[in-house]
Design a protein around this motif. Structure first.
Motif, mmCIF file in Angstrom:
data_model
loop_
_atom_site.group_PDB
_atom_site.id
_atom_site.type_symbol
_atom_site.label_atom_id
_atom_site.label_comp_id
_atom_site.label_asym_id
_atom_site.label_seq_id
_atom_site.Cartn_x
_atom_site.Cartn_y
_atom_site.Cartn_z
ATOM 1 N N GLY A 39 -10.627 -0.630 -12.660
ATOM 2 C CA GLY A 39 -10.334 -1.110 -14.014
ATOM 3 C C GLY A 39 -11.141 -2.338 -14.357
ATOM 4 O O GLY A 39 -12.030 -2.753 -13.616
ATOM 5 N N SER A 40 -10.806 -2.913 -15.518
ATOM 6 C CA SER A 40 -11.524 -4.098 -16.001
ATOM 7 C C SER A 40 -10.597 -5.307 -15.954
ATOM 8 O O SER A 40 -9.378 -5.176 -15.984
ATOM 9 N N PHE A 41 -11.237 -6.456 -15.924
ATOM 10 C CA PHE A 41 -10.488 -7.697 -16.033
ATOM 11 C C PHE A 41 -9.872 -7.791 -17.413
ATOM 12 O O PHE A 41 -10.466 -7.412 -18.400
ATOM 13 N N TYR A 42 -8.656 -8.331 -17.479
ATOM 14 C CA TYR A 42 -8.022 -8.593 -18.770
ATOM 15 C C TYR A 42 -7.331 -9.945 -18.702
ATOM 16 O O TYR A 42 -6.747 -10.294 -17.679
ATOM 17 N N GLY A 43 -7.393 -10.678 -19.806
ATOM 18 C CA GLY A 43 -6.659 -11.941 -19.881
ATOM 19 C C GLY A 43 -7.580 -13.129 -20.032
ATOM 20 O O GLY A 43 -8.786 -12.993 -20.254
ATOM 21 N N MET A 44 -6.980 -14.312 -19.926
ATOM 22 C CA MET A 44 -7.758 -15.536 -20.021
ATOM 23 C C MET A 44 -8.600 -15.687 -18.758
ATOM 24 O O MET A 44 -8.279 -15.129 -17.710
ATOM 25 N N VAL A 45 -9.624 -16.498 -18.854
ATOM 26 C CA VAL A 45 -10.518 -16.719 -17.704
ATOM 27 C C VAL A 45 -9.750 -17.370 -16.545
ATOM 28 O O VAL A 45 -10.160 -17.266 -15.393
ATOM 29 N N PHE A 46 -8.603 -17.996 -16.886
ATOM 30 C CA PHE A 46 -7.799 -18.646 -15.842
ATOM 31 C C PHE A 46 -6.512 -17.873 -15.539
ATOM 32 O O PHE A 46 -5.528 -18.453 -15.109
ATOM 33 N N GLN A 47 -6.540 -16.567 -15.773
ATOM 34 C CA GLN A 47 -5.343 -15.743 -15.591
ATOM 35 C C GLN A 47 -4.804 -15.823 -14.146
ATOM 36 O O GLN A 47 -3.601 -15.796 -13.934
ATOM 37 N N ASP A 48 -5.702 -15.943 -13.178
ATOM 38 C CA ASP A 48 -5.283 -16.027 -11.765
ATOM 39 C C ASP A 48 -4.253 -17.126 -11.526
ATOM 40 O O ASP A 48 -3.396 -17.005 -10.641
ATOM 41 N N SER A 49 -4.369 -18.211 -12.295
ATOM 42 C CA SER A 49 -3.495 -19.355 -12.002
ATOM 43 C C SER A 49 -2.022 -19.033 -12.261
ATOM 44 O O SER A 49 -1.148 -19.681 -11.692
#
Lengths: 656, 656
Positions: free
Chosen positions: B68-78
């Motif tokens: 799949g593709s990344f989704y969300g803010m660039v800082f979603q990992d946090s």
């Protein structure tokens, strides 16, 4: 080729007026001697400190006489048109062969930039040749056309030269071939209303009824479902010209959310609303369209009863230069564009032509003597686009909610709509003073000068002398070819106490029966040499805001005559929010000849709150506030920011 | 592989604390039973009404276990990291094998998403593989690394499992190879400070001094000339990740305008400022860097003496979620992000460890009991990102200056920093109550529960019972292995009148000499079974704002104990701006058991202004205002917006 018809065909006439007035003559002189020459230099990029305009250069490139690229806003052409319109008004009242020569060259240039099919627009001609009419929501093509038409009407009327009127008619005829409900025509309308009111002027100048019908079409089409802007947006691949805004989808922004007859709240971009309403009133007058007139009355009510500042400013919000919500009237973050108040004056003028009622003229006066004049510095060289009612300089540039607010007028703007708009309004101010309706002559404004009015074929001349602005006095001398019965209706301003009238030097006692819709009606058989003088009581008023305006709760603002007043730091020191005006405080007014050319200044005892014992704490209990007496000094709002930059506030805390 | 060192090596210790408190236990229960489980569902996109998160899915894709593709803010990992950190704190005080099993799976997933060189970041791993470290100003890579490290330290400390700590150390070691002043290394630092404070925690958990040095490097490098953000921006072809902001060029936004030691005003993005200051205090404590500590004191002063709300909120402006200017504290357009007040608490906690002074703890308490608790609904299911001090719902959605303001808490956010930040703060609340410094035990907060403190090797146990929040009372029971001399320093809150102390049941008369830096110091040889009780006078305070805050001029706000109060429409009707509180009005407080789980409510006589005779005019003179007596009812600010939506205001007009 064009059927010329210079006589006014509208529902009521404004006459031929020249102004000679204590207050206004100086402004009109500034327009003639400073503003219009300065703007000409700016349009030609010869003013170093101003942002580049490139507007004349764009026309030269489009005309093929120079090489280069388009530069400026998509509506840059309209700056040239508004300049030419102002020139027309100036030439109408006073010949100026040198200025006329320059203007004739501009006319020739515009004619040369006109395309074979009649189209005029330097942006699309130079930059997006194949994209005509693909983004009506954002790209101002018909708006620019409207300004060109207004210029053409004014300039040809003043000079009797038809070259620019020919250009305008060829353009309007082309637009008429492109737009309409017939199959194969584009069923669109411009994002920024302007063409609609311009086409009515073009009809009035030429007698060509098709222009009224085309204007009527644009108004009728606006807000129709499915929405044209959404359709064109999809059709062109969802491209956006102004990425900061959502014009294609935010239909309220350009009043395309509902058919105009169903609109009853002033929403979206304020200038667009009032330009639209002006045209709606025009078309209602020209066609007898009652539903349109009813919508005008509703929208007028929405603006002046719920969404207008005390200064006659409109547009509570910088984002989208827009109206927001009933009674939401922030004094500091307000937009209050000069152009919006000018448009409100247009709207009021048209309503006065249809149904003379002082409500319209009172608002017209409020906008004119406060926000519009505030828009220009006392030397005619600098301008406000935004006219806040409260400014606190320490936060400007720091808190971005104030990024649109300037503490000082600016030389010119990248988006230069306001300076030329002020110029054309002041140059044509004579059109706003009187209207003739049947056997009635209405004096809406007390501005000195000479008016030649056509009363059903009888030439009535009024010579007005006025000390109205500062002293509330005006007088009229009447000239008629023979004794003529008519009503002279004199507006009783909303700020006035009793009015004292003399007819031919004898006191005339005004009775209730004489007053109708806010005008004192003097009906008699007038003879040449008859005089009427009127003197209004001009008390200092403590104005208050509607209980639902949270930003004026517990506050008052002063008004005297047509002028709203303000406090400036230059007179009152800083922290204006610490000042209060007790309800019991006596206020007095005196003319200060030394202040910015001379003006009435109001003084009175006020109170300054302070807490001298406050240390470094940001918050504390049991604070030891002191109050000290202080003299408050209020100057007319329009004159603010002509001295050193500092705080300013129209509203002051009141103490009960 | 990793040298583990679980003992606290910092300048002062916070001990091992479990909470059992009338006010706070319920919130911590909510975090455990509602917030953390709910957030887990959100992170897995199983909550229909919430905005999609995709955060776990991003890790699965980066780990190669899903496509799949990344989704969300660039800082979603946090979001995942903050959730895991909160889980760590919860497990530390109460085992929960089921939760631990879920968390272990998350740990395994993160480990699998870690790249061979140690790098962890799903955005760059999935979406911009070749663009690592090319946009430090905007793209939050080191910020996300910091949160991962914080989670790793908390989770490994709670569970004794090293898997996630291994991931964190491998990542930190990789970062240490990439960044630094040595030739060939990148001389950058993250746009959003966070890695700096996290590396100090990683050092404290592992004893690896390199992590302190790396953190010190990031702080030293910030604001160096030529500016790294401008350089990297040019280098990558001037691309922009967040086009609404000008992060690459607006260096104040991320406090990169000046070296940190030269900064003396809190400017730009508020959360970044306080996260930076937290790390600066940490590094000052770990290294003895006096210049850094001096800068901490200056920035603290700038915030709390000039740029903080009465509620402990910071960030006056939505644009850039930023500070604006000294004393510019608008109540309605304020940003006041929950995360910013949480960061202010971090900063205060670190300063308390360095130099115990009640000034820090008073602000910590103010932020905690007002803005932070306000951030969560009384049922733990909804959250505020923005915490205004004044809300007028009719203009929301209409005036875009309020677009960030919500009248009700929301389920989740696209940018979901605040809910997990509240969760991790409340789950670790025990860390903020005490510090031990030499032979002194400081009680900063009066929150019931048990603390096991290490006093130079002696295990001191304090059992606190507290009715502090509503009644101002707390008591301590001391257990020591043997009679031990130490000072128990009890904070005297800034809102308190006199404090009555009993030691072992006997009155202890507090003298001036007992009080130092806002703490009552009780030094004696303590024995097991000794008790100390303290009761603070809890008057209802009329708080006022500094004379230069224009938004509080002529107004008061009520505070009782740690709680700031507010008026809500639900209790007081609409148009709160018509209400006044006379200076002479008596105020009383009573516990309302029926209100939202029970709380102290303040009532008093007030005055309502109105103008019943006002017709449709927007402005008028000689308005006939009436005043009527009305009972005002104030509830604690944190509890606002838990009933029907309506107006709210912290500040009320005062009448002299």
């Amino acid at each position: 080729m064009i059927k010329q018809n210079h006589s006014r065909t509208g529902p009521s006439a404004v006459g031929k007026v020249s102004i000679s007035d204590d207050f206004w003559s100086e402004y009109i002189r500034l327009v003639r001697e400073v503003v219009v020459p300065y703007q000409w230099e700016v349009l030609n990029d010869r003013v170093e400190e101003a942002e580049p305009s490139h507007a004349i250069q764009n026309f030269k490139i489009a005309a093929g006489v120079e090489q280069g690229s388009f530069y400026g806003m998509v509506f840059q052409d309209s700056d040239v048109a508004k300049w030419l319109e102002a020139v027309g008004y100036l030439l109408e009242t006073e010949p100026d062969p040198e200025l006329e020569k320059v203007a004739d060259e501009v006319v020739a240039l515009i004619a040369k930039a006109q395309q074979p099919d009649g189209y005029v627009n330097t942006y699309f001609t130079i930059k997006e040749k194949d994209q005509r009419w693909t983004n009506l929501a954002e790209c101002h093509e018909l708006y620019c056309a409207g300004h060109l038409i207004e210029a053409a009407v004014a300039y040809s009327k003043a000079t009797g030269k038809n070259a620019i009127l020919d250009v305008a008619c060829r353009f309007a005829d082309y637009i008429d071939r492109v737009f309409g409900t017939e199959p194969g025509k584009l069923q669109g309308y411009d994002g920024h209303q302007e063409i609609e009111l311009a086409l009515v002027k073009l009809y009035q100048a030429t007698g060509e009824r098709r222009y009224v019908e085309l204007s009527h079409y644009f108004l009728n089409q606006r807000g129709a479902k499915p929405n044209f802007y959404e359709q064109e947006w999809e059709k062109r691949g969802e491209t956006i010209h102004f990425p900061q805004l959502s014009i294609a989808t935010d239909l309220e922004y350009s009043q395309a959310h509902l058919p105009v007859r169903e609109q009853d709240q002033a929403v979206g971009h304020a200038v667009r609303v009032v330009y639209m309403c002006t045209a709606m009133a025009d078309i209602a007058a020209e066609t007898g369209d009652e539903a349109l007139l009813a919508a005008c009355r509703r929208l007028w009510g929405s603006i002046v009863s719920k969404r207008m500042y005390l200064t006659g400013a409109i547009g509570s919000m910088a984002h989208g230069e827009s109206f927001t919500q009933d009674y939401d009237l922030p004094n500091d973050t307000v937009y209050a564009e000069t152009c919006a108040s000018i448009g409100l004056i247009f709207f009021a003028q048209r309503m006065l032509q249809i149904e003379p009622d002082s409500e319209y003229a009172n608002v017209l006066e409020r906008a004119l003597y406060n926000t519009v004049v505030s828009g220009m510095s006392r030397d005619g060289k600098q301008f406000f686009y935004v006219n806040p009612l409260e400014v606190y300089p320490p936060v400007l540039g720091k808190n971005k909610n104030y990024d649109h607010v300037k503490p000082q007028r600016q030389g010119w703007f990248g988006c230069a709509c306001c300076p030329p708009n002020i110029a054309r309004l002041l140059a044509s101010l004579g059109q706003y003073i009187y209207t003739v309706k049947g056997e009635e002559i209405y004096a809406h404004l007390y501005i000195g000068g000479t008016a030649e009015l056509d009363l059903n074929g009888t030439a009535v001349k009024l010579e007005q002398q006025s000390k109205y602005a500062w002293d509330g006095e005006a007088s009229f001398r009447i000239s008629v070819p023979q004794e003529t019965v008519f009503t002279l209706a004199l507006r009783l301003p909303d700020w006035s106490g009793a009015a004292a009238i003399q007819v031919n030097g004898a006191e005339y006692k005004v009775s209730e029966a004489d007053i109708h819709n806010g005008y004192i009606r003097l009906k008699r058989a007038w003879q040449t040499g008859d005089t009427v003088s009127i003197a209004f009581e001009m008390p200092i008023l403590r104005m208050q805001g509607h209980p639902l305006i949270r930003q004026t709760a517990g506050k008052v603002a002063l008004q005297r005559g047509p002028f709203v007043y303000c406090l400036e730091e230059a007179d009152n020191g800083g922290q204006l929010f610490h000042l209060s005006l007790p309800a019991t405080s006596e206020l007095s007014s005196a003319f200060d000849t030394g202040l910015l050319g001379g003006m009435q200044v109001i003084t009175g005892n006020g109170v300054r709150f302070d807490s001298k014992h406050w240390q470094d704490e940001l918050y504390r209990r049991d604070a030891d506030w002191t109050t000290e007496q202080t003299e408050l000094r209020f100057i007319p709002y329009f004159a603010w920011a002509n001295r050193e930059p500092g705080e300013m506030s129209v509203w002051i805390n009141s103490m009960n």
